[in-house]
Design an enzyme around this catalytic site. Structure first.
Site, PDB file in Angstrom:
ATOM      1  N   TRP A 179       0.817  -1.217   0.000  1.00 23.34           N
ATOM      2  CA  TRP A 179       0.000   0.000   0.000  1.00 23.34           C
ATOM      3  C   TRP A 179       0.846   1.260   0.000  1.00 23.34           C
ATOM      4  O   TRP A 179       0.451   2.282  -0.571  1.00 23.34           O
ATOM      5  CB  TRP A 179      -0.985  -0.015   1.164  1.00 23.34           C
ATOM      6  CG  TRP A 179      -2.033  -1.062   0.963  1.00 23.34           C
ATOM      7  CD1 TRP A 179      -2.187  -2.214   1.664  1.00 23.34           C
ATOM      8  CD2 TRP A 179      -3.023  -1.095  -0.078  1.00 23.34           C
ATOM      9  NE1 TRP A 179      -3.225  -2.945   1.142  1.00 23.34           N
ATOM     10  CE2 TRP A 179      -3.762  -2.286   0.080  1.00 23.34           C
ATOM     11  CE3 TRP A 179      -3.367  -0.218  -1.114  1.00 23.34           C
ATOM     12  CZ2 TRP A 179      -4.819  -2.632  -0.763  1.00 23.34           C
ATOM     13  CZ3 TRP A 179      -4.411  -0.556  -1.957  1.00 23.34           C
ATOM     14  CH2 TRP A 179      -5.127  -1.749  -1.781  1.00 23.34           C
ATOM     15  N   ASP A 186      -1.103   6.923   6.665  1.00 18.40           N
ATOM     16  CA  ASP A 186      -2.248   6.092   6.307  1.00 18.40           C
ATOM     17  C   ASP A 186      -2.481   5.118   7.460  1.00 18.40           C
ATOM     18  O   ASP A 186      -1.705   4.197   7.675  1.00 18.40           O
ATOM     19  CB  ASP A 186      -1.937   5.340   5.006  1.00 18.40           C
ATOM     20  CG  ASP A 186      -3.031   4.376   4.591  1.00 18.40           C
ATOM     21  OD1 ASP A 186      -4.018   4.224   5.328  1.00 18.40           O
ATOM     22  OD2 ASP A 186      -2.881   3.750   3.512  1.00 18.40           O
ATOM     23  N   LYS A 229     -12.142  -1.277   8.069  1.00 21.31           N
ATOM     24  CA  LYS A 229     -11.350  -2.136   8.955  1.00 21.31           C
ATOM     25  C   LYS A 229     -11.873  -1.987  10.390  1.00 21.31           C
ATOM     26  O   LYS A 229     -12.493  -2.899  10.901  1.00 21.31           O
ATOM     27  CB  LYS A 229      -9.870  -1.747   8.908  1.00 21.31           C
ATOM     28  CG  LYS A 229      -9.342  -1.360   7.538  1.00 21.31           C
ATOM     29  CD  LYS A 229      -9.196  -2.528   6.597  1.00 21.31           C
ATOM     30  CE  LYS A 229      -8.476  -2.114   5.325  1.00 21.31           C
ATOM     31  NZ  LYS A 229      -8.286  -3.212   4.375  1.00 21.31           N
TER      32      LYS A 229
END
Length: 372
Positions: free
Chosen positions: A114, A184, A208
């Site tokens: 990511w 992030d 999440k």
């Protein structure tokens, strides 16, 4: 031998143990409340999904959600809280559009899948310096900060606090002086206490620990608003979003509502200190099982292992299909690893119970014993 499919097959009304990396498990109490309020929320006669986002009922929901999130994370008053569309990946572009000036440079730390995606997108808008990377060892560790090579005039420093695919997590906050720190936190926000005051900007996709997919939360220092490039679309300008209470257009109202329910659920659990202790026990139980095994392996350095996403492999990958099939009939779902890495992955977000981890560990132990 391992019991048959018939013995373990779940009833149609029985809840499975959800180890999905995202969308991840949601608290059952929250789902039940949403079910009970689906047709008529709070006696107002309509569903939240039908409410005007500018009406008093939804405004109250939105304001309460922000208050609860601020309480959970002790968000300073000089930080704005935004509830936005597009998920975490949209922020890969939105961050540089708002914080990286024309001709400027930003520092990024490369720790996995990511962070690479974030770097690739940011390069569309300016010069990106990869200040540190663990690519060469297959993303098995987080580079110590002493090895970082930060730019002298960086607009910001960006890192991915938790790599859901590679299974690495920062358990420390980088020191970058006066340079804005951007992170992030899609996978690990709300999993333990966090000093938000040390960040210029935090972003997190909701699916999440916050709520369902389609929503992103951005926590941004107010003095950074108004720096967007001229070419930045109005919908992506943080200043516009903040100035309109995240309602410049119709927001993802139902996702925002569910996020608010989860914030209240977290507070009822005792807040982030209490949930952190539960999460500590869950990940330790699973990693201890892997480390004591002769069949399973996790290659991430112990100090950098993620609490939220635990990738592991079977030493004989010919057993993968049998392992996954046995897990599924026991109601242990979504354990197949990401297509980029293979193997297995168990995600242990806040709503994944200790009972779920116990069931997974019991199955892994049984599976190994039967093939010993």
């Amino acid at each position: 031998m391992i019991s048959s499919t018939e013995e373990h097959d779940m009833g149609s009304n029985e809840r499975a143990f959800n180890f999905s990396a995202g969308p991840g498990a949601l608290p059952e109490e929250v789902l039940r409340q949403a079910r009970d309020e689906l047709l008529n929320r709070g006696g107002c006669g309509v569903s939240v999904a039908e409410m005007s986002h500018r009406g008093e009922h939804f405004i109250a929901i939105a304001e309460q959600a922000e208050r609860d999130l601020r309480d959970l994370l002790a968000i300073p008053a000089d930080h704005a809280v935004l509830f936005l569309q597009g998920g975490g990946s949209q922020q890969f572009a939105q961050v540089p559009l708002n914080l990286l000036p024309e001709g400027g440079c930003a520092d990024y730390i490369d720790t996995g899948f990511w962070s690479v995606r974030a770097i690739e997108e940011a390069r569309r808008y300016g010069r990106i310096n990869i200040a540190a990377s663990s690519h060469d060892d297959g993303y098995r560790h987080i580079p110590r900060q002493a090895r970082w090579r930060l730019s002298a005039s960086s607009a910001y420093v960006h890192y991915t606090a938790n790599e859901t695919i590679d299974g690495l997590e920062f358990d420390w906050i980088p020191e970058v002086g006066d340079t804005p720190l951007v992170a992030d936190f899609s996978a690990n926000i709300l999993s333990r206490p966090l000093d938000v005051s040390r960040f210029a900007l935090i972003y997190a996709g909701a699916q999440k620990n916050i709520g369902p997919s389609g929503l992103a939360v951005v926590i941004v220092r107010k003095d950074l608003l108004g720096r967007a490039r001229r070419c930045c679309p109005t919908m992506l300008d943080y200043r516009i979003a903040a100035g309109h209470g995240s309602m410049y257009n119709t927001p993802p109202t139902f996702a925002w509502y569910l996020a608010g329910l989860i914030f209240r659920w977290l507070k009822a659990q005792g807040g982030l200190t209490a949930i952190a202790e539960i999460n500590r026990r869950k990940q330790k139980r699973l990693y201890d099982t892997i480390d004591a095994s002769g069949l399973y392996v996790n290659r991430v350095e112990a100090k950098d292992r993620s609490w939220m996403n635990v990738p592991f492999r079977l030493v004989d990958d010919r057993l993968d299909e049998a392992f996954l099939a046995g897990a599924e009939v026991r109601g242990l779902l979504y354990l197949k690893g990401h297509r980029a890495t293979g193997g297995m992955r168990a995600s242990l977000y806040n709503a994944v119970s200790e009972a779920a981890v116990d069931a997974l560990v019991a199955y892994m132990t049984e599976f190994e014993r039967e093939r010993g």
